[in-house]
Design a protein around this motif. Structure first.
Motif, PDB file in Angstrom:
ATOM      1  N   ALA A  21     126.472  51.790  28.440  1.00  0.00           N
ATOM      2  CA  ALA A  21     127.308  51.511  27.226  1.00  0.00           C
ATOM      3  C   ALA A  21     126.521  52.253  26.090  1.00  0.00           C
ATOM      4  O   ALA A  21     127.255  53.115  25.345  1.00  0.00           O
ATOM      5  CB  ALA A  21     127.869  50.113  26.894  1.00  0.00           C
ATOM      6  N   ALA A  22     125.375  52.112  26.090  1.00  0.00           N
ATOM      7  CA  ALA A  22     124.684  52.533  24.942  1.00  0.00           C
ATOM      8  C   ALA A  22     124.572  54.277  25.062  1.00  0.00           C
ATOM      9  O   ALA A  22     124.789  55.062  24.001  1.00  0.00           O
ATOM     10  CB  ALA A  22     123.223  52.091  24.841  1.00  0.00           C
ATOM     11  N   THR A  23     124.278  54.772  26.224  1.00  0.00           N
ATOM     12  CA  THR A  23     124.236  56.298  26.609  1.00  0.00           C
ATOM     13  C   THR A  23     125.578  56.946  26.582  1.00  0.00           C
ATOM     14  O   THR A  23     125.452  58.211  26.170  1.00  0.00           O
ATOM     15  CB  THR A  23     123.562  56.437  27.862  1.00  0.00           C
ATOM     16  OG1 THR A  23     124.324  55.865  29.030  1.00  0.00           O
ATOM     17  CG2 THR A  23     122.100  56.094  27.791  1.00  0.00           C
ATOM     18  N   ASP A  24     126.698  56.088  26.810  1.00  0.00           N
ATOM     19  CA  ASP A  24     127.994  56.605  26.523  1.00  0.00           C
ATOM     20  C   ASP A  24     128.584  56.697  25.275  1.00  0.00           C
ATOM     21  O   ASP A  24     129.431  56.872  24.837  1.00  0.00           O
ATOM     22  CB  ASP A  24     129.015  56.066  27.761  1.00  0.00           C
ATOM     23  CG  ASP A  24     128.521  56.335  29.065  1.00  0.00           C
ATOM     24  OD1 ASP A  24     127.894  57.411  29.351  1.00  0.00           O
ATOM     25  OD2 ASP A  24     129.018  55.733  29.929  1.00  0.00           O
ATOM     26  N   GLY A  25     127.709  55.663  24.291  1.00  0.00           N
ATOM     27  CA  GLY A  25     128.214  55.469  22.778  1.00  0.00           C
ATOM     28  C   GLY A  25     129.694  54.731  22.659  1.00  0.00           C
ATOM     29  O   GLY A  25     130.533  55.139  22.014  1.00  0.00           O
ATOM     30  N   VAL A  26     129.890  53.797  23.621  1.00  0.00           N
ATOM     31  CA  VAL A  26     131.124  52.899  23.726  1.00  0.00           C
ATOM     32  C   VAL A  26     130.627  51.420  23.479  1.00  0.00           C
ATOM     33  O   VAL A  26     129.588  51.092  23.448  1.00  0.00           O
ATOM     34  CB  VAL A  26     131.688  53.089  25.033  1.00  0.00           C
ATOM     35  CG1 VAL A  26     132.041  54.537  25.344  1.00  0.00           C
ATOM     36  CG2 VAL A  26     130.850  52.406  26.315  1.00  0.00           C
ATOM     37  N   PHE A  83     127.975  50.110  20.811  1.00  0.00           N
ATOM     38  CA  PHE A  83     127.047  50.819  20.395  1.00  0.00           C
ATOM     39  C   PHE A  83     127.774  52.213  19.912  1.00  0.00           C
ATOM     40  O   PHE A  83     127.286  53.357  19.468  1.00  0.00           O
ATOM     41  CB  PHE A  83     126.271  51.352  21.656  1.00  0.00           C
ATOM     42  CG  PHE A  83     125.463  50.577  22.186  1.00  0.00           C
ATOM     43  CD1 PHE A  83     124.268  49.928  21.596  1.00  0.00           C
ATOM     44  CD2 PHE A  83     125.909  49.714  23.191  1.00  0.00           C
ATOM     45  CE1 PHE A  83     123.472  49.050  22.198  1.00  0.00           C
ATOM     46  CE2 PHE A  83     125.179  48.660  24.074  1.00  0.00           C
ATOM     47  CZ  PHE A  83     124.017  48.188  23.379  1.00  0.00           C
ATOM     48  N   ALA A  84     129.190  51.998  19.737  1.00  0.00           N
ATOM     49  CA  ALA A  84     130.063  53.132  19.350  1.00  0.00           C
ATOM     50  C   ALA A  84     129.652  53.431  17.703  1.00  0.00           C
ATOM     51  O   ALA A  84     129.730  52.600  17.027  1.00  0.00           O
ATOM     52  CB  ALA A  84     131.268  52.953  19.472  1.00  0.00           C
ATOM     53  N   GLY A  85     129.771  54.719  17.251  1.00  0.00           N
ATOM     54  CA  GLY A  85     129.715  55.048  16.027  1.00  0.00           C
ATOM     55  C   GLY A  85     128.296  55.056  15.406  1.00  0.00           C
ATOM     56  O   GLY A  85     128.043  55.080  14.061  1.00  0.00           O
ATOM     57  N   LEU A  86     127.303  54.611  16.097  1.00  0.00           N
ATOM     58  CA  LEU A  86     125.881  54.459  15.703  1.00  0.00           C
ATOM     59  C   LEU A  86     125.128  55.856  15.880  1.00  0.00           C
ATOM     60  O   LEU A  86     125.254  56.521  16.865  1.00  0.00           O
ATOM     61  CB  LEU A  86     125.190  53.365  16.490  1.00  0.00           C
ATOM     62  CG  LEU A  86     125.822  51.773  16.180  1.00  0.00           C
ATOM     63  CD1 LEU A  86     124.854  51.005  17.067  1.00  0.00           C
ATOM     64  CD2 LEU A  86     125.889  51.433  14.917  1.00  0.00           C
ATOM     65  N   SER A  87     124.085  56.040  15.001  1.00  0.00           N
ATOM     66  CA  SER A  87     123.103  57.050  15.205  1.00  0.00           C
ATOM     67  C   SER A  87     122.159  56.802  16.386  1.00  0.00           C
ATOM     68  O   SER A  87     121.959  55.843  16.860  1.00  0.00           O
ATOM     69  CB  SER A  87     122.501  57.178  13.626  1.00  0.00           C
ATOM     70  OG  SER A  87     121.432  56.189  13.787  1.00  0.00           O
ATOM     71  N   PRO A  88     121.445  57.896  16.585  1.00  0.00           N
ATOM     72  CA  PRO A  88     120.631  57.881  18.018  1.00  0.00           C
ATOM     73  C   PRO A  88     119.492  56.749  17.576  1.00  0.00           C
ATOM     74  O   PRO A  88     119.131  55.834  18.631  1.00  0.00           O
ATOM     75  CB  PRO A  88     120.047  59.034  18.235  1.00  0.00           C
ATOM     76  CG  PRO A  88     121.080  60.048  17.716  1.00  0.00           C
ATOM     77  CD  PRO A  88     121.953  59.314  16.569  1.00  0.00           C
ATOM     78  N   VAL A  89     119.034  56.565  16.607  1.00  0.00           N
ATOM     79  CA  VAL A  89     117.757  55.453  16.298  1.00  0.00           C
ATOM     80  C   VAL A  89     118.555  54.266  16.170  1.00  0.00           C
ATOM     81  O   VAL A  89     117.945  53.281  16.895  1.00  0.00           O
ATOM     82  CB  VAL A  89     117.246  55.947  14.876  1.00  0.00           C
ATOM     83  CG1 VAL A  89     116.236  55.123  14.515  1.00  0.00           C
ATOM     84  CG2 VAL A  89     116.810  57.566  14.694  1.00  0.00           C
ATOM     85  N   GLU A  90     119.797  54.185  15.617  1.00  0.00           N
ATOM     86  CA  GLU A  90     120.245  52.906  15.523  1.00  0.00           C
ATOM     87  C   GLU A  90     120.825  52.394  16.978  1.00  0.00           C
ATOM     88  O   GLU A  90     120.521  51.051  17.481  1.00  0.00           O
ATOM     89  CB  GLU A  90     121.676  52.911  14.805  1.00  0.00           C
ATOM     90  CG  GLU A  90     121.204  52.944  13.133  1.00  0.00           C
ATOM     91  CD  GLU A  90     122.678  53.173  12.560  1.00  0.00           C
ATOM     92  OE1 GLU A  90     122.463  53.026  11.449  1.00  0.00           O
ATOM     93  OE2 GLU A  90     123.668  53.765  13.079  1.00  0.00           O
ATOM     94  N   VAL A  91     121.279  53.317  18.045  1.00  0.00           N
ATOM     95  CA  VAL A  91     121.523  52.837  19.189  1.00  0.00           C
ATOM     96  C   VAL A  91     120.331  52.665  19.995  1.00  0.00           C
ATOM     97  O   VAL A  91     120.162  51.351  20.795  1.00  0.00           O
ATOM     98  CB  VAL A  91     122.232  54.239  20.119  1.00  0.00           C
ATOM     99  CG1 VAL A  91     122.197  53.927  21.464  1.00  0.00           C
ATOM    100  CG2 VAL A  91     123.557  54.338  19.364  1.00  0.00           C
ATOM    101  N   MET A  92     119.129  53.140  19.818  1.00  0.00           N
ATOM    102  CA  MET A  92     118.028  52.953  20.498  1.00  0.00           C
ATOM    103  C   MET A  92     117.518  51.454  19.835  1.00  0.00           C
ATOM    104  O   MET A  92     117.243  50.511  20.830  1.00  0.00           O
ATOM    105  CB  MET A  92     116.763  53.903  20.180  1.00  0.00           C
ATOM    106  CG  MET A  92     115.627  53.747  20.915  1.00  0.00           C
ATOM    107  SD  MET A  92     113.950  53.316  19.945  1.00  0.00           S
ATOM    108  CE  MET A  92     114.228  53.562  18.294  1.00  0.00           C
ATOM    109  N   LEU A  93     117.526  51.241  18.675  1.00  0.00           N
ATOM    110  CA  LEU A  93     117.132  49.926  18.221  1.00  0.00           C
ATOM    111  C   LEU A  93     117.966  48.813  18.754  1.00  0.00           C
ATOM    112  O   LEU A  93     117.447  47.678  19.077  1.00  0.00           O
ATOM    113  CB  LEU A  93     116.946  50.031  16.737  1.00  0.00           C
ATOM    114  CG  LEU A  93     116.012  50.853  15.969  1.00  0.00           C
ATOM    115  CD1 LEU A  93     115.947  50.784  14.343  1.00  0.00           C
ATOM    116  CD2 LEU A  93     114.577  50.077  16.408  1.00  0.00           C
ATOM    117  N   LYS A  94     119.170  48.860  18.659  1.00  0.00           N
ATOM    118  CA  LYS A  94     120.060  47.986  19.155  1.00  0.00           C
ATOM    119  C   LYS A  94     120.060  47.400  20.491  1.00  0.00           C
ATOM    120  O   LYS A  94     120.266  46.397  21.042  1.00  0.00           O
ATOM    121  CB  LYS A  94     121.362  48.090  18.930  1.00  0.00           C
ATOM    122  CG  LYS A  94     122.475  47.255  18.968  1.00  0.00           C
ATOM    123  CD  LYS A  94     124.113  47.579  18.431  1.00  0.00           C
ATOM    124  CE  LYS A  94     124.910  46.186  18.235  1.00  0.00           C
ATOM    125  NZ  LYS A  94     126.184  46.559  17.960  1.00  0.00           N
TER     126      LYS A  94
END
Length: 334
Positions: free
Chosen positions: A248-253, A256-267
């Motif tokens: 889900a994070a690598t697909d941005g859904v 994790f949707a609408g987050l920056s790459p750094v925010e996706v990584m941290l979350k």
């Protein structure tokens, strides 16, 4: 006869080394299927080879470290043309698991993870501390090779360290559980395991991909798995959930949707870390309590048998003393 070595030993060692290298390479290719890009650098949120390497070291011993280096070499060659920095990369990928193995052995770590102290040792020594070594060596190597700017080193270092640590926390316990498995559960327990697997397979993808950010729904499943199936159930559930969250994070859904790459990584890494920590420590506590209860029951049974033996001599024709009757009733109730 003195002076003659078994000719099969070098062949067995070579095959074992190749097997470790193959497992390391295969797990690395699986991990590379899902990547995140932070500050221009590509990394894997869960790096399975670190868990595979540590499990191999704990089971086969320190002599299998060449297989780890060889597997890392094959993995680097499969990604692209290596440069002089490959020596540092191989050193970092080997040194981290080896240091984790040495520290765990120093504190008396047990591979069955039957004690809370084993779970804590794996978390803080095997994952968080030892993986600092591998990530630091790898990042410094890239800086010296001119492939990484010093200005953006901290997000990349953090992402690298977190990916390596997640590999130890999530993959290594699953492999150790599978290697320690001795018997299949009873038919009634198999039905419950099937029900847990079905519910997990349905609920976890919904929780990780839902736009409602419903990641918290996975924790009741994790508690169910830990209470009923201890380490095997909780870590397999955690592994599946982490994989779905990574997808889900690598697909941005989902969450994790609408987050920056750094925010996706941290979350993602905070969620995976909390998930693995909960599964590992909860199952370790439950397993330790289970073993304690079994030890108490065995001690009570031995004491009851000893009192019965003594009462047979002291009361050959009469009723057993009240203490023996009480122990008999307690044993029957169990």
């Amino acid at each position: 006869m003195v002076g003659i070595q078994d000719p099969r030993r070098p062949a067995v060692y070579a095959l074992r080394t190749l097997a470790v290298a193959a497992c390391y390479f295969a797990s690395g290719r699986l991990g590379l299927l899902r990547r995140l890009t932070v500050e221009g650098a590509v990394f894997t949120p869960i790096y399975p080879p670190t868990g595979v390497a540590l499990a191999c070291l704990l089971v086969l011993g320190l002599a299998c470290w060449p297989g780890i280096s060889l597997g890392a070499l094959f993995l680097v060659l499969s990604i692209g043309t290596p440069g002089p920095d490959i020596v540092g990369i191989l050193l970092g990928n080997t040194a981290g698991p080896v240091c984790a193995y040495v520290m765990l052995r120093r504190v008396g770590f047990r591979t069955d993870l039957s004690r809370l102290r084993d779970g804590l040792a794996l978390v803080f020594l095997g994952a968080l501390a030892a993986m600092l070594i591998s990530s630091t060596i790898d990042v410094v190597t890239l800086i010296l090779a001119g492939k990484l700017a010093v200005s953006g080193v901290w997000p990349i270092w953090l992402a690298w360290w977190a990916g390596d640590a997640m590999g130890v926390l999530i993959v290594a316990p699953v492999l150790l559980v599978l290697l320690e498995a001795r018997r299949f559960p009873s038919p009634a327990r198999r039905k419950e395991a099937l029900a847990l697997a079905v519910v997990t397979a349905v609920l976890v993808p919904v929780a990780t991909h839902s736009s409602l950010s419903a990641l918290f729904l996975v924790y009741p499943l994790l508690i169910w798995a830990a209470l009923r199936f201890r380490l095997a159930g909780s870590m397999l559930s955690a592994l599946f959930t982490s994989v779905m969250a990574t997808v889900a994070a690598t697909d941005g859904v989902g969450a994790f949707a609408g987050l920056s790459p750094v925010e996706v990584m941290l979350k993602l890494q905070l969620f995976n870390g909390a998930l693995a920590l909960t599964a590992l420590l909860l199952s370790a506590v439950i397993t330790e309590q289970h073993h304690t209860r079994l030890s108490v029951e065995e001690a009570c049974q031995e004491l009851a048998e000893a009192l019965e033996h003594l009462s047979a001599h002291d009361h050959p024709a009469g009723r057993a003393p009240p203490e023996v009757e009480e122990l008999r009733r307690a044993r029957d109730e169990r």
